[in-house]
Design a protein around this motif. Structure first.
Motif, short mmCIF file in Angstrom:
data_model
loop_
_atom_site.label_atom_id
_atom_site.label_comp_id
_atom_site.label_asym_id
_atom_site.label_seq_id
_atom_site.Cartn_x
_atom_site.Cartn_y
_atom_site.Cartn_z
N THR A 176 24.66 -29.19 -24.23
CA THR A 176 26.24 -29.40 -25.53
C THR A 176 25.92 -29.22 -26.27
OG1 THR A 176 24.82 -31.30 -25.43
CG2 THR A 176 26.06 -31.02 -23.44
N THR A 177 24.61 -28.41 -27.49
CA THR A 177 24.53 -28.56 -28.92
C THR A 177 24.24 -27.27 -29.03
OG1 THR A 177 22.24 -29.74 -29.31
CG2 THR A 177 24.54 -31.13 -28.83
N TRP A 178 24.14 -26.98 -30.67
CA TRP A 178 23.70 -25.59 -30.62
C TRP A 178 21.78 -25.80 -30.49
CZ3 TRP A 178 25.22 -21.09 -30.64
CH2 TRP A 178 24.52 -19.55 -31.39
N ASP A 179 21.59 -26.35 -30.61
CA ASP A 179 20.04 -26.78 -30.92
C ASP A 179 19.54 -26.62 -28.97
OD1 ASP A 179 19.47 -26.85 -33.64
OD2 ASP A 179 19.20 -28.72 -33.82
N GLU A 180 19.80 -27.15 -28.46
CA GLU A 180 19.75 -27.33 -26.74
C GLU A 180 20.46 -25.80 -26.69
OE1 GLU A 180 20.71 -31.83 -26.09
OE2 GLU A 180 22.38 -29.88 -25.09
N PHE A 181 21.13 -25.11 -26.69
CA PHE A 181 21.52 -23.76 -26.73
C PHE A 181 20.30 -23.24 -26.84
CE2 PHE A 181 23.96 -19.87 -27.29
CZ PHE A 181 24.25 -19.38 -26.14
N LEU A 182 19.49 -22.90 -28.31
CA LEU A 182 18.82 -21.82 -28.53
C LEU A 182 17.34 -22.35 -27.77
CD1 LEU A 182 18.98 -22.41 -32.17
CD2 LEU A 182 19.72 -20.76 -30.96
N ASP A 183 17.41 -23.64 -27.45
CA ASP A 183 16.05 -24.15 -26.82
C ASP A 183 16.24 -23.17 -25.00
OD1 ASP A 183 13.59 -25.77 -25.84
OD2 ASP A 183 14.75 -26.19 -24.82
N VAL A 184 17.52 -23.30 -23.72
CA VAL A 184 17.81 -22.70 -23.27
C VAL A 184 17.23 -21.28 -23.34
CG1 VAL A 184 19.64 -21.91 -21.97
CG2 VAL A 184 19.62 -24.69 -22.46
N CYS A 185 18.29 -20.52 -24.17
CA CYS A 185 17.92 -18.89 -24.66
C CYS A 185 16.64 -18.92 -24.26
CB CYS A 185 18.58 -18.86 -25.68
SG CYS A 185 20.45 -18.78 -26.00
N GLN A 186 15.72 -18.96 -25.18
CA GLN A 186 13.82 -19.40 -25.02
C GLN A 186 13.51 -19.58 -23.83
OE1 GLN A 186 12.60 -17.77 -27.76
NE2 GLN A 186 10.78 -17.66 -26.45
N LYS A 187 13.90 -20.49 -22.98
CA LYS A 187 13.44 -20.69 -21.33
C LYS A 187 13.54 -19.72 -20.89
CE LYS A 187 12.92 -25.90 -21.84
NZ LYS A 187 13.88 -27.01 -21.52
N VAL A 188 15.18 -19.31 -20.84
CA VAL A 188 15.38 -17.67 -20.14
C VAL A 188 15.02 -16.59 -20.44
CG1 VAL A 188 17.20 -16.71 -19.31
CG2 VAL A 188 17.80 -19.12 -19.22
N LYS A 189 14.23 -16.31 -21.41
CA LYS A 189 13.76 -15.73 -21.61
C LYS A 189 12.24 -15.22 -21.83
CE LYS A 189 12.48 -12.65 -26.10
NZ LYS A 189 12.02 -13.12 -27.84
N ASP A 190 11.13 -16.32 -21.82
CA ASP A 190 10.52 -16.28 -21.54
C ASP A 190 10.37 -16.51 -19.66
OD1 ASP A 190 9.98 -17.19 -23.80
OD2 ASP A 190 9.28 -19.18 -23.35
N ALA A 191 11.38 -16.77 -18.85
CA ALA A 191 11.26 -16.30 -17.43
C ALA A 191 11.22 -14.67 -17.57
CB ALA A 191 12.47 -17.26 -16.55
N GLY A 192 11.87 -14.03 -18.03
CA GLY A 192 11.74 -12.49 -17.96
C GLY A 192 13.55 -11.99 -18.15
N TYR A 193 14.56 -12.56 -18.32
CA TYR A 193 15.84 -12.37 -18.29
C TYR A 193 16.60 -12.11 -20.11
CZ TYR A 193 15.23 -13.29 -13.18
OH TYR A 193 14.41 -13.68 -12.46
N ASN A 194 17.14 -11.71 -19.80
CA ASN A 194 18.17 -11.52 -21.46
C ASN A 194 18.50 -12.53 -20.93
OD1 ASN A 194 17.40 -8.47 -21.63
ND2 ASN A 194 18.96 -8.32 -20.34
N PRO A 195 19.05 -14.01 -21.93
CA PRO A 195 19.97 -14.42 -22.32
C PRO A 195 21.26 -14.30 -22.42
CG PRO A 195 17.67 -15.52 -23.51
CD PRO A 195 17.69 -13.59 -23.13
N LEU A 196 21.09 -13.79 -22.82
CA LEU A 196 23.03 -13.10 -23.59
C LEU A 196 22.98 -11.84 -23.02
CD1 LEU A 196 23.02 -15.55 -26.24
CD2 LEU A 196 24.57 -16.07 -24.75
N THR A 197 24.02 -11.65 -22.85
CA THR A 197 24.61 -10.58 -23.06
C THR A 197 26.24 -10.28 -23.24
OG1 THR A 197 25.41 -8.40 -21.52
CG2 THR A 197 25.38 -10.28 -20.22
#
Length: 422
Positions: A176-197
């Motif tokens: 819901t916040t920008w910092d939380e969004f960055l955290d989600v992006c990092q987790k998705v990247k660590d899982a081997g996917y591009n967070p954003l397209t």
């Protein structure tokens, strides 16, 4: 089985004396070979869809039923997404066009001088009773209180994501916040996917949303209209936030890709999230054949900002009727036929869109994740938060947001380019 028309059963259309529209030919004109049915009359409609799209199939079905009902043939010229660059020039040149469609904001903002005031047509008051208040109010606001467009295929906008990727990345709650969004992006990247397209033609949404979260749409429009880019600190801050996404490797390496290649990465299992409208699940399904289980969340809020989940881009496609047309009433009757009742419901179910008619209340499953947020929305942003209201300057913003995402310019360069160009 014929579907009923919502407006006055085409009484005016059946009795008025009309001139036959000529309309230019098109290699993609799915209806151009008819002799005009029983009446010998023909209406020319330029469509924003391609003839192979599901929207076109619903519209063609409605056109066939309309012809059976009235004897009036509708010559449909399928222009596709080039409509937004074609229609203004065509109207200015006096092309024989009775009806056309595009994003409802562009219809009014860019072509209002060529449009019919719909209140002059029979059945308009009844039609207004079928339109969502948030859509009707926005459409009238661009016309200084006058309705110039028939809205259909309603959309809302936010982040669409692959639920399976979130689960694999260990993401249990949407940010819901920008910092939380960055955290989600990092987790998705660590899982081997591009967070954003993203697609290159929709990057203005990213910058518009981020800036509006800081200062709100009215201030964004003030910045846009008065070239205050260098005088508004948040304009640079929003660019810095996008640069952070780039620096952290959260965008797909292909971003921004040509439409629809960017969004298709979600269907191909390469990328996880995309900021765009509620037509995205259907387009990805049509383009890739993959049924992604989509989740949704509004663009996150920012520290010290003024807007959050209550504010989103909401809108529709819209029909415009040429004021030079001799078939204004007939064009309105056909447009409202698509925007209400059975055809509105068929459109929603065929393309996974929000029903435009308030009498049709059930959302398709593919976009149901957005419905709770939609119901809580109290601020309706324009498309790209107003950054596409100037057809001369919009390409300059787009060009520089693309460069920002590609890492070719810095936030300082970005602001300097906008300030110098306007």
């Amino acid at each position: 089985m014929k579907k009923k028309l919502v407006s006055v059963l085409l009484t005016a259309a059946m009795v008025a004396t009309m001139a036959v529209g000529c309309g230019g030919g098109s290699s993609d004109s799915g209806s151009s070979d008819s002799d005009g049915g029983g009446s010998g009359k023909e209406m020319t409609y330029w469509s924003m869809w391609n003839s192979t799209e599901a929207q076109a199939k619903v519209i063609q079905e409605a056109a066939d039923a309309y012809e059976e009902e009235t004897g009036i043939h509708i010559n449909i010229e399928w222009k596709g997404r080039d409509m937004k660059t074609l229609i203004g020039t065509a109207l200015e040149a006096g092309e024989d066009i009775d009806l056309f469609d595009d994003d409802y904001m562009r219809v009014v903002m860019n072509t209002k001088d060529y449009l019919v005031d719909l209140s002059t047509l029979e059945g308009e008051e009844e039609f207004e009773g079928h339109v969502m208040p948030v859509i009707l109010d926005k459409a009238k606001s661009w016309g200084d209180g006058t309705l110039y467009t028939v809205p259909y295929q309603v959309y809302t906008t936010g982040v669409w994501y692959d639920k399976a990727m979130f689960e694999e990345a260990g993401v249990t709650d949407v940010p819901t916040t920008w910092d939380e969004f960055l955290d989600v992006c990092q987790k998705v990247k660590d899982a081997g996917y591009n967070p954003l397209t993203c697609n290159s033609d929709s990057v203005n949404l990213l910058y518009g949303f981020q800036l509006a979260r800081y200062i709100g749409q009215d201030a964004v429009l003030d910045c846009f209209n008065n070239s205050n880019w260098a005088n508004v600190p948040e304009a640079k801050k929003a660019a810095e936030d996008i640069a952070t996404l780039v620096d952290n490797g959260y965008f797909s390496p292909n971003a921004p890709a040509q439409y629809p290649d960017g969004q298709n990465e979600i269907g191909f299992g390469e990328s996880c999230m995309v900021l765009n409208a509620s037509w995205i699940p259907n387009e990805i399904l049509q383009n890739t054949g993959e049924e992604v289980d989509f989740g949704f969340f509004p663009w996150p809020s920012v520290e010290g900002g003024v807007d959050g989940a209550e504010a989103s881009m909401v809108g529709a496609q819209g029909f415009g009727i040429n004021k030079e047309s001799d078939m204004q009433q007939e064009a309105f009757d056909f447009a409202t036929m698509i925007a209400t009742g059975d055809y509105d419901l068929e459109m929603a179910s065929s393309v996974n869109s929000i029903p435009a008619d308030t009498d049709n209340t059930e959302w398709p499953d593919a976009i149901a994740a957005a419905e709770p947020y939609f119901k809580e929305m109290t601020k309706a942003y324009d498309w790209a938060v107003g950054l596409e209201t100037n057809p001369d300057f919009t390409p300059i913003i787009n060009e520089n947001v693309v460069k920002l995402i590609q890492g070719d310019i810095t936030p300082d360069d970005f602001i300097a380019a906008l300030a110098a160009a306007q």
